[in-house]
Scaffold this motif. Sequence first.
Motif, PDB file in Angstrom:
ATOM      1  N   THR A   8       0.985  -1.753   0.266  1.00  0.00           N
ATOM      2  CA  THR A   8       0.101   0.319   0.019  1.00  0.00           C
ATOM      3  C   THR A   8       0.736   1.298  -0.191  1.00  0.00           C
ATOM      4  OG1 THR A   8      -1.830  -0.793   0.905  1.00  0.00           O
ATOM      5  CG2 THR A   8      -1.980   0.754   1.414  1.00  0.00           C
ATOM      6  N   THR A  12       0.448   3.763  -3.232  1.00  0.00           N
ATOM      7  CA  THR A  12       0.563   5.728  -3.273  1.00  0.00           C
ATOM      8  C   THR A  12       1.520   6.487  -3.197  1.00  0.00           C
ATOM      9  OG1 THR A  12      -0.914   4.404  -0.999  1.00  0.00           O
ATOM     10  CG2 THR A  12      -0.164   6.489  -0.722  1.00  0.00           C
ATOM     11  N   ALA A  34      -2.910   0.426  -4.361  1.00  0.00           N
ATOM     12  CA  ALA A  34      -2.838   0.364  -3.571  1.00  0.00           C
ATOM     13  C   ALA A  34      -4.326   0.437  -2.193  1.00  0.00           C
ATOM     14  CB  ALA A  34      -3.251   1.815  -3.360  1.00  0.00           C
ATOM     15  N   SER A  35      -5.163   0.050  -2.549  1.00  0.00           N
ATOM     16  CA  SER A  35      -6.399  -0.214  -2.115  1.00  0.00           C
ATOM     17  C   SER A  35      -6.300  -1.511  -1.668  1.00  0.00           C
ATOM     18  CB  SER A  35      -7.406   0.190  -2.561  1.00  0.00           C
ATOM     19  OG  SER A  35      -7.427   1.592  -2.799  1.00  0.00           O
ATOM     20  N   ASP A  67     -12.436   3.883  -3.988  1.00  0.00           N
ATOM     21  CA  ASP A  67     -11.750   4.216  -4.479  1.00  0.00           C
ATOM     22  C   ASP A  67     -11.763   4.307  -6.215  1.00  0.00           C
ATOM     23  OD1 ASP A  67     -10.203   5.195  -2.652  1.00  0.00           O
ATOM     24  OD2 ASP A  67      -9.239   3.187  -1.861  1.00  0.00           O
ATOM     25  N   TYR A 197      -4.782   6.196   2.870  1.00  0.00           N
ATOM     26  CA  TYR A 197      -3.826   5.031   3.075  1.00  0.00           C
ATOM     27  C   TYR A 197      -3.499   4.773   4.376  1.00  0.00           C
ATOM     28  CZ  TYR A 197      -5.204   5.000  -1.955  1.00  0.00           C
ATOM     29  OH  TYR A 197      -6.071   3.958  -2.856  1.00  0.00           O
TER      30      TYR A 197
END
Length: 209
Positions: A8, A12, A34-35, A67, A197
């Motif tokens: 993540t 990010t 990232a999610s 997202d 995040y």
Amino acid sequence: MLPWILLTLVATALLLVAEARGSVAGRWVWKPLASTGFIAAALAAGAWQTTYGRLVLLALVLSWWGDVLLIPRTRAAFTAGLASFLAGHVAFAAAFLVRGVSPGFLIATVLVLALPVLLVDRWLGPHVPRSLRLPVRAYVIVISLMVASAFGTWGHAGCGSIPVGALMFFFSDLAVARDRFLGHNFLNRLWGLPLYYGGQLVLASTVAC
């Protein structure tokens, strides 16, 4: 958890690079990745083993969809993303209630948040299109109640990570609102995305708290 946290964080950072360059392809690659990292982190921490963990996991999955839906810059996608995040906040609040809340902490937080929420409404109101005013106000109320529930849970069962993650989520949404309604600017994402995040990773970690 550590490999997924690193995923993540790295994704990010690369998402911020894509945002700085205006790369739509980069957004479609790095944002979902990232999610996905914070969902995997929650699973690695044992989210599936408790009712609280499963509700947090549901909230994170709904955030993942939010997202992705916010990647396009259309009003329809924004509305759908808003609905997904709103449902995610409801799931977070349900998780906190299942874990247990202190009524005193909950009520005190609602009272403390009342003025900031009113100021946010006054700040955003003139810039939000008429068709989105009701959904945006509903969203602000729901996320505020989610934060209040997080503090209520902290007062009942400890685990300071819960209100920290909820507040990080709350403030990251101010960056989204500012970027959407007051002016599209990379600086909004420069502070908003790491806060978002980071907050999701903190909340994911609370399943082991």
